[in-house]
Design an enzyme around this catalytic site. Structure first.
Site, PDB file in Angstrom:
ATOM      1  CG  HIS A 172       0.003   3.715   5.813  1.00 59.21           C
ATOM      2  ND1 HIS A 172       0.299   2.966   6.940  1.00 59.21           N
ATOM      3  CD2 HIS A 172      -0.436   2.721   4.757  1.00 59.21           C
ATOM      4  CE1 HIS A 172       0.421   1.705   6.639  1.00 59.21           C
ATOM      5  NE2 HIS A 172      -0.166   1.281   5.553  1.00 59.21           N
TER       6      HIS A 172
ATOM      7  CB  CYS B   8      -0.874  -0.001   1.076  1.00 60.37           C
ATOM      8  SG  CYS B   8      -0.135  -0.523   2.709  1.00 60.37           S
TER       9      CYS B   8
HETATM   10  P1  NAD Z   1      -5.092 -10.873   5.920  1.00 61.62           P
HETATM   11  O1  NAD Z   1      -4.471 -11.451   7.324  1.00 61.62           O
HETATM   12  O2  NAD Z   1      -6.260  -9.857   6.379  1.00 61.62           O
HETATM   13  O3  NAD Z   1      -5.869 -12.084   5.187  1.00 61.62           O
HETATM   14  C1  NAD Z   1      -4.977 -13.176   4.861  1.00 61.62           C
HETATM   15  C2  NAD Z   1      -6.159 -14.250   4.409  1.00 61.62           C
HETATM   16  O4  NAD Z   1      -5.259 -15.388   3.962  1.00 61.62           O
HETATM   17  C3  NAD Z   1      -6.982 -14.427   5.483  1.00 61.62           C
HETATM   18  O5  NAD Z   1      -8.389 -14.875   5.160  1.00 61.62           O
HETATM   19  C4  NAD Z   1      -6.308 -15.819   6.203  1.00 61.62           C
HETATM   20  O6  NAD Z   1      -7.177 -16.849   6.726  1.00 61.62           O
HETATM   21  C5  NAD Z   1      -5.739 -16.588   5.094  1.00 61.62           C
HETATM   22  N1  NAD Z   1      -4.504 -17.404   5.213  1.00 61.62           N
HETATM   23  C6  NAD Z   1      -3.672 -17.385   6.333  1.00 61.62           C
HETATM   24  N2  NAD Z   1      -2.747 -18.542   5.932  1.00 61.62           N
HETATM   25  C7  NAD Z   1      -3.094 -18.917   4.917  1.00 61.62           C
HETATM   26  C8  NAD Z   1      -2.547 -20.034   4.289  1.00 61.62           C
HETATM   27  N3  NAD Z   1      -1.660 -20.820   4.874  1.00 61.62           N
HETATM   28  N4  NAD Z   1      -3.035 -20.420   2.878  1.00 61.62           N
HETATM   29  C9  NAD Z   1      -4.013 -19.866   2.512  1.00 61.62           C
HETATM   30  N5  NAD Z   1      -4.644 -18.581   3.273  1.00 61.62           N
HETATM   31  C10 NAD Z   1      -4.197 -18.352   4.434  1.00 61.62           C
HETATM   32  O7  NAD Z   1      -3.958 -10.293   5.397  1.00 61.62           O
HETATM   33  P2  NAD Z   1      -4.057  -8.955   4.427  1.00 61.62           P
HETATM   34  O8  NAD Z   1      -3.788  -7.770   5.258  1.00 61.62           O
HETATM   35  O9  NAD Z   1      -5.178  -8.860   3.302  1.00 61.62           O
HETATM   36  O10 NAD Z   1      -2.591  -9.173   3.390  1.00 61.62           O
HETATM   37  C11 NAD Z   1      -2.769 -10.022   2.489  1.00 61.62           C
HETATM   38  C12 NAD Z   1      -1.157  -9.488   1.773  1.00 61.62           C
HETATM   39  O11 NAD Z   1      -1.504  -8.132   1.165  1.00 61.62           O
HETATM   40  C13 NAD Z   1      -0.060  -9.387   2.337  1.00 61.62           C
HETATM   41  O12 NAD Z   1       1.112  -9.835   1.320  1.00 61.62           O
HETATM   42  C14 NAD Z   1       0.107  -7.949   3.052  1.00 61.62           C
HETATM   43  O13 NAD Z   1       1.429  -7.682   2.980  1.00 61.62           O
HETATM   44  C15 NAD Z   1      -0.573  -7.329   1.604  1.00 61.62           C
HETATM   45  N6  NAD Z   1      -1.050  -5.989   1.626  1.00 61.62           N
HETATM   46  C16 NAD Z   1      -1.700  -5.770   2.755  1.00 61.62           C
HETATM   47  C17 NAD Z   1      -2.166  -4.526   3.265  1.00 61.62           C
HETATM   48  C18 NAD Z   1      -3.011  -4.147   4.302  1.00 61.62           C
HETATM   49  O14 NAD Z   1      -3.015  -2.866   4.884  1.00 61.62           O
HETATM   50  N7  NAD Z   1      -3.521  -4.914   4.958  1.00 61.62           N
HETATM   51  C19 NAD Z   1      -2.067  -3.223   2.357  1.00 61.62           C
HETATM   52  C20 NAD Z   1      -1.399  -3.755   0.905  1.00 61.62           C
HETATM   53  C21 NAD Z   1      -0.997  -4.954   0.685  1.00 61.62           C
END
Ligand code: NAD
Length: 342
Positions: free
Chosen positions: A220, A140
């Site tokens: 942020h 992000c």
């Molecule tokens: P999150 O924890 O909200 O969601 C992750 C999902 O994956 C959940 O549904 C969880 O149950 C599932 N999960 C966990 N372990 C797993 C496994 N072994 N196999 C399959 N599914 C599994 O995470 P998020 O915040 O959505 O982040 C996801 C990605 O996006 C990361 O790489 C993060 O760095 C990136 N990201 C996050 C944000 C943010 O602010 N949240 C912003 C931009 C990018």
């Protein structure tokens, strides 16, 4: 041609990307894979999304009475593109499996850059992703920095960037993370990974960032300092930002939107789903120019800013269009992104 898309991981990013894919005229959301039979699974079902899970999780879904279509492998055998939105560091563990099914792969910014052929931002390097096997949509904060830098670099050559990133401590749904009462250098070392990550997309750029985490969940904030190769004109800078539909300028003095709290309040009052703000917000009042130097303050809604870039990444990988701007405009139109918050 309609591209068949699957999503692995249905958290903060996955649920938003799923909704966006489902709305695209040139994509079909085949299903989502989830590991836990929790409220997220129930909501996905209520939206009519087909659910898949890991083989060893099938029973836990059945025990809760939540119907699943099959395993992650079943999902992979019926799609063209997998968007991996599992937590940072987990996506890479699935790469071999994805590859076995011959699907194109989109990873997120929590993965290391070498997880994919290209680190991706629509306005900076769409063309580099065309026809590749995999891309990584950068995080992000990096997306926010890249949107700004590549927009301005079209008008004046950007030479140097210094940015201070004030990070939200946690997403609203996260109960285990802090800080609750502190400002934490995060990381304490300079440079922070954000500038390094920008260079995965713009390797030529001189950029250094530092970051602190603060007790808030909303957005942020970045304080960005850019030096150009020539003297810059305020009107041209403002015009370039106004012309980019994924950047929304906010006039704090005129509107009273002086904080991330008020940005989110506006999004809530507008009835935006989950109060999402996929636009990069730039405070117009903050834009300072002196000779070749620019300084401004911008805000990034961490939960939604990468959603449009994930959609564009699907088009680049599959060659749905080789024209970055065609994808950019279609995504914006379908998602209602106009460059204006209020
Ligand atoms: P999150 O924890 O909200 O969601 C992750 C999902 O994956 C959940 O549904 C969880 O149950 C599932 N999960 C966990 N372990 C797993 C496994 N072994 N196999 C399959 N599914 C599994 O995470 P998020 O915040 O959505 O982040 C996801 C990605 O996006 C990361 O790489 C993060 O760095 C990136 N990201 C996050 C944000 C943010 O602010 N949240 C912003 C931009 C990018």
């Amino acid at each position: 041609m309609v591209v068949r898309v699957g999503i692995n991981g249905y958290g903060t990013i996955g649920k938003r990307v799923a909704d966006a894919v489902a709305r695209m005229p040139d994509m079909e959301l085949i299903g989502i894979a989830k590991v836990s039979p929790d409220y997220g699974a129930l909501i996905a079902k209520s939206k009519g999304y087909r659910l898949y899970t890991l083989r060893d999780r099938l029973d836990s879904f059945r025990e809760r009475g939540i119907e699943v279509e099959g395993t992650l492998e079943d999902l992979l055998s019926s799609i063209d593109v997998i968007i991996d939105t599992t937590p940072g560091g987990i996506g890479v563990k699935y790469k071999d499996l994805y590859r076995r099914f011959g699907v194109r792969m989109i990873f997120q910014g929590g993965e290391k850059p070498d997880v994919a052929d290209v680190s991706f931002n629509t306005l900076c390097n769409y063309g580099e992703a065309i026809g590749k096997e995999s891309v990584r949509v950068v995080s992000c904060n990096t997306t926010g920095l890249l949107r700004l830098i590549c927009t301005l670099n079209n008008v004046y050559p950007v030479e140097r960037v210094r940015a201070v990133i004030v990070r939200r401590a946690a997403d609203p749904k996260e109960t285990k993370r802090g800080p609750v009462n502190a400002i934490v250098p995060n990381p304490v070392t300079i440079p922070s990974h954000h500038g390094v990550d920008v260079r995965t997309v713009l390797p030529w750029l001189d950029i250094v960032t530092s970051a602190v985490a603060v007790p808030t969940t909303l957005m942020h904030v970045h304080i960005v300092n850019i030096w150009f190769g020539e003297e810059v004109d305020l009107d041209r800078i403002v015009e370039a930002l106004e012309d980019n539909e994924r950047i929304a300028l906010i006039d704090a003095g005129a509107t009273g939107v002086k904080s991330t709290a008020e940005i989110i309040e506006v999004a809530r009052d507008l009835g935006r789903i989950r109060y999402d703000v996929p636009e990069l917000i730039v405070w117009r009042d903050s834009i300072y120019i002196s000779g070749r130097e620019l300084m401004l303050i911008q805000a990034v809604h961490q939960e939604s800013i990468v959603v449009p870039e994930n959609i564009d990444a699907v088009r680049a990988l599959t060659g749905l269009t080789s024209d970055a701007m065609e994808s950019f405009r279609l995504t914006n139109k379908v998602l209602g992104i106009t460059g204006k918050l209020i």
